[in-house]
Design a protein around this motif. Structure first.
Motif, PDB file in Angstrom:
ATOM      1  N   ARG A 169       0.813  -1.218   0.000  1.00 57.82           N
ATOM      2  CA  ARG A 169       0.000   0.000   0.000  1.00 57.82           C
ATOM      3  C   ARG A 169       0.849   1.273   0.000  1.00 57.82           C
ATOM      4  O   ARG A 169       0.519   2.264  -0.623  1.00 57.82           O
ATOM      5  N   GLU A 170       1.995   1.211   0.728  1.00 58.66           N
ATOM      6  CA  GLU A 170       2.855   2.402   0.774  1.00 58.66           C
ATOM      7  C   GLU A 170       3.414   2.751  -0.600  1.00 58.66           C
ATOM      8  O   GLU A 170       3.546   3.913  -0.960  1.00 58.66           O
ATOM      9  N   SER A 171       3.763   1.706  -1.360  1.00 57.57           N
ATOM     10  CA  SER A 171       4.337   1.962  -2.689  1.00 57.57           C
ATOM     11  C   SER A 171       3.257   2.401  -3.667  1.00 57.57           C
ATOM     12  O   SER A 171       3.555   2.902  -4.750  1.00 57.57           O
ATOM     13  N   ASN A 192       2.507  -8.028   4.189  1.00 60.99           N
ATOM     14  CA  ASN A 192       2.540  -8.170   5.633  1.00 60.99           C
ATOM     15  C   ASN A 192       4.009  -8.376   6.005  1.00 60.99           C
ATOM     16  O   ASN A 192       4.569  -9.430   5.742  1.00 60.99           O
ATOM     17  N   ARG A 193       4.648  -7.324   6.566  1.00 55.20           N
ATOM     18  CA  ARG A 193       6.060  -7.461   6.937  1.00 55.20           C
ATOM     19  C   ARG A 193       6.138  -7.993   8.348  1.00 55.20           C
ATOM     20  O   ARG A 193       5.716  -7.337   9.292  1.00 55.20           O
ATOM     21  N   LYS A 194       6.683  -9.212   8.482  1.00 59.32           N
ATOM     22  CA  LYS A 194       6.734  -9.823   9.805  1.00 59.32           C
ATOM     23  C   LYS A 194       8.003  -9.440  10.545  1.00 59.32           C
ATOM     24  O   LYS A 194       8.041  -9.417  11.761  1.00 59.32           O
ATOM     25  N   VAL A 217       7.015  -1.199  -9.045  1.00 58.35           N
ATOM     26  CA  VAL A 217       7.543   0.136  -8.751  1.00 58.35           C
ATOM     27  C   VAL A 217       7.454   0.384  -7.251  1.00 58.35           C
ATOM     28  O   VAL A 217       6.383   0.253  -6.654  1.00 58.35           O
ATOM     29  N   ASP A 218       8.601   0.717  -6.651  1.00 51.63           N
ATOM     30  CA  ASP A 218       8.620   1.012  -5.212  1.00 51.63           C
ATOM     31  C   ASP A 218       9.598   2.159  -4.978  1.00 51.63           C
ATOM     32  O   ASP A 218      10.420   2.459  -5.841  1.00 51.63           O
ATOM     33  N   ASP A 219       9.510   2.800  -3.831  1.00 49.80           N
ATOM     34  CA  ASP A 219      10.435   3.921  -3.595  1.00 49.80           C
ATOM     35  C   ASP A 219      11.823   3.409  -3.201  1.00 49.80           C
ATOM     36  O   ASP A 219      12.836   3.827  -3.747  1.00 49.80           O
ATOM     37  N   ILE A 220      11.863   2.460  -2.262  1.00 50.34           N
ATOM     38  CA  ILE A 220      13.150   1.980  -1.742  1.00 50.34           C
ATOM     39  C   ILE A 220      13.271   0.476  -2.005  1.00 50.34           C
ATOM     40  O   ILE A 220      12.302  -0.262  -1.814  1.00 50.34           O
ATOM     41  N   ILE A 221      14.432   0.037  -2.455  1.00 46.65           N
ATOM     42  CA  ILE A 221      14.707  -1.408  -2.417  1.00 46.65           C
ATOM     43  C   ILE A 221      15.845  -1.572  -1.408  1.00 46.65           C
ATOM     44  O   ILE A 221      16.958  -1.110  -1.641  1.00 46.65           O
ATOM     45  N   SER A 222      15.559  -2.190  -0.282  1.00 49.07           N
ATOM     46  CA  SER A 222      16.568  -2.332   0.767  1.00 49.07           C
ATOM     47  C   SER A 222      17.009  -3.797   0.862  1.00 49.07           C
ATOM     48  O   SER A 222      17.982  -4.198   0.236  1.00 49.07           O
ATOM     49  N   THR A 223      16.280  -4.617   1.594  1.00 45.05           N
ATOM     50  CA  THR A 223      16.622  -6.045   1.604  1.00 45.05           C
ATOM     51  C   THR A 223      16.174  -6.711   0.303  1.00 45.05           C
ATOM     52  O   THR A 223      16.564  -7.837   0.012  1.00 45.05           O
ATOM     53  N   ALA A 224      15.302  -6.042  -0.429  1.00 47.08           N
ATOM     54  CA  ALA A 224      14.680  -6.554  -1.676  1.00 47.08           C
ATOM     55  C   ALA A 224      13.666  -7.663  -1.407  1.00 47.08           C
ATOM     56  O   ALA A 224      13.119  -8.239  -2.347  1.00 47.08           O
ATOM     57  N   LYS A 225      13.400  -7.941  -0.128  1.00 42.76           N
ATOM     58  CA  LYS A 225      12.457  -9.022   0.184  1.00 42.76           C
ATOM     59  C   LYS A 225      11.059  -8.708  -0.358  1.00 42.76           C
ATOM     60  O   LYS A 225      10.339  -9.606  -0.790  1.00 42.76           O
ATOM     61  N   THR A 226      10.682  -7.423  -0.317  1.00 42.88           N
ATOM     62  CA  THR A 226       9.353  -7.049  -0.831  1.00 42.88           C
ATOM     63  C   THR A 226       9.239  -7.458  -2.295  1.00 42.88           C
ATOM     64  O   THR A 226       8.260  -8.085  -2.711  1.00 42.88           O
ATOM     65  N   MET A 227      10.267  -7.118  -3.078  1.00 50.31           N
ATOM     66  CA  MET A 227      10.204  -7.429  -4.506  1.00 50.31           C
ATOM     67  C   MET A 227      10.381  -8.929  -4.754  1.00 50.31           C
ATOM     68  O   MET A 227       9.720  -9.509  -5.611  1.00 50.31           O
TER      69      MET A 227
HETATM   70  C1  R5P Z   1       7.979   0.247   2.431  1.00 45.97           C
HETATM   71  O1  R5P Z   1       7.875   0.823   3.451  1.00 45.97           O
HETATM   72  C2  R5P Z   1       8.755   0.750   1.265  1.00 45.97           C
HETATM   73  O2  R5P Z   1       7.910   1.399   0.351  1.00 45.97           O
HETATM   74  C3  R5P Z   1       9.479  -0.395   0.577  1.00 45.97           C
HETATM   75  O3  R5P Z   1       8.508  -1.331   0.160  1.00 45.97           O
HETATM   76  C4  R5P Z   1      10.429  -1.062   1.490  1.00 45.97           C
HETATM   77  O4  R5P Z   1      11.300  -0.122   2.046  1.00 45.97           O
HETATM   78  C5  R5P Z   1      11.218  -2.125   0.768  1.00 45.97           C
HETATM   79  O5  R5P Z   1      12.052  -2.739   1.687  1.00 45.97           O
HETATM   80  P1  R5P Z   1      12.741  -4.121   1.414  1.00 45.97           P
HETATM   81  O6  R5P Z   1      13.485  -3.998   0.112  1.00 45.97           O
HETATM   82  O7  R5P Z   1      13.645  -4.303   2.592  1.00 45.97           O
HETATM   83  O8  R5P Z   1      11.674  -5.169   1.349  1.00 45.97           O
END
Ligand code: R5P
Length: 295
Positions: A169-171, A192-194, A217-227
């Motif tokens: 939802r945030e993205s 659902n981020r556990k 499309v997302d703002d941040i890719i950090s751990t990339a687990k979301t993608m």
């Molecule tokens: C959520 O809060 C953000 O929009 C990104 O989905 C999130 O930062 C991605 O994080 P990660 O790559 O660690 O799953």
């Protein structure tokens, strides 16, 4: 007198491009660590009565902040007329609330520190989720640029039949804007981020999009687990391998490699953080904004 730009922490390419567009001088600063890892710095350019612009890549900020603040203080002592911070990726935006008793609201504390040392802040798509505007936490003028137009251009030029997907939802705010500009269908998924590394994604029925190219499309890719979790679900639904677009290439550890291994057809990011995946260049847009605010 003409403004002067200094680059910090792997920002030379961006700072040089901005300086070129704006016809500003690139300033010279030496930053080094003493053997005990304390910072020694020296500004070698004349900055008296000049608008000074610091361009800084602030991903993984903890080791960078003290030298950055020392540099700002030094510039102030040398008589700078104003000091602007261009932080294309603005860190410490995610802990904007106390989720459990005892937690620090670091977004607020970081904003206060930056506001104490700089006169203005220019950034790109900060992670505004529960906050509506940076002015809720920053006490200095802030200028926010959006990457949506250039991301949409990239999709138009590189993808036929895109299906834009916001993985949570945030993205949704970034993905929806991009989808509208591309005039492509758009879906937003449920996340659902556990924990930091454990994410569950559920997707709606997407059968009718089997011949579309999914574009996450997302703002941040950090751990990339979301993608990565989204890719797993898209695979199960037998959709084509997706293109993953993130504005900010944070990529913790081996997240980039893991994302490619998980089956991303391509990973594209903006150059707010220098990374091999950078495919969308925001330098001209940043330069125009800096000119517009008359720095
Ligand atoms: C959520 O809060 C953000 O929009 C990104 O989905 C999130 O930062 C991605 O994080 P990660 O790559 O660690 O799953």
């Amino acid at each position: 007198m003409q403004s002067i730009i200094f680059s910090f922490f792997d920002s030379a390419e961006l700072a040089t491009a901005i300086a070129k567009y704006c016809h500003y001088e690139i300033g010279e600063i030496t930053l080094r660590s003493f053997p005990d890892e304390e910072t020694h710095l020296k500004i070698n350019s004349n900055i008296k009565d000049r608008n000074v612009i610091f361009v800084a890549n602030l991903v993984r900020p903890n080791d960078k902040i003290l030298p950055l603040l020392f540099a700002a203080e030094t510039a102030r002592n040398l008589g700078a007329k104003s000091i602007a911070l261009v932080a294309p990726y603005l860190p410490y935006m995610r802990q904007d609330k106390q989720f459990s008793v005892g937690e620090g609201i670091t977004a607020k504390y970081f904003a206060t520190i930056i506001s104490n040392y700089f006169d203005s802040l220019i950034t790109v798509d900060p992670h505004l989720h529960r906050l509506h505007s940076l002015s809720e936490i920053y006490q200095i003028p802030t200028f926010t640029l959006h990457a949506a137009d250039l991301i949409a251009d990239w999709i138009k030029n590189n993808v036929t039949k895109p299906l834009v997907i916001g993985p949570d939802r945030e993205s949704g705010q970034w993905a929806e804007e991009v989808a509208q500009k591309v005039q492509a269908p758009f879906v937003v998924l449920e996340k659902n981020r556990k924990s930091d590394y454990l994410v569950e994604i559920s997707i709606p029925h997407l059968e009718k999009y089997k011949d579309y190219t999914p574009v996450l499309v997302d703002d941040i890719i950090s751990t990339a687990k979301t993608m990565i979790e989204t890719i797993k679900q898209l695979n199960k639904a037998e959709l084509l391998p997706p293109i993953c677009i993130g504005i900010h290439a944070v990529f913790s550890g081996n997240a980039y490699e893991a994302l490619l291994q998980a089956g991303a057809a391509k990973v594209i990011t903006c150059n707010t953080i220098r990374h091999t995946s950078n495919g969308v260049d925001l330098a001209e847009q940043m330069a125009k904004e800096i000119k517009k605010i008359n720095l």
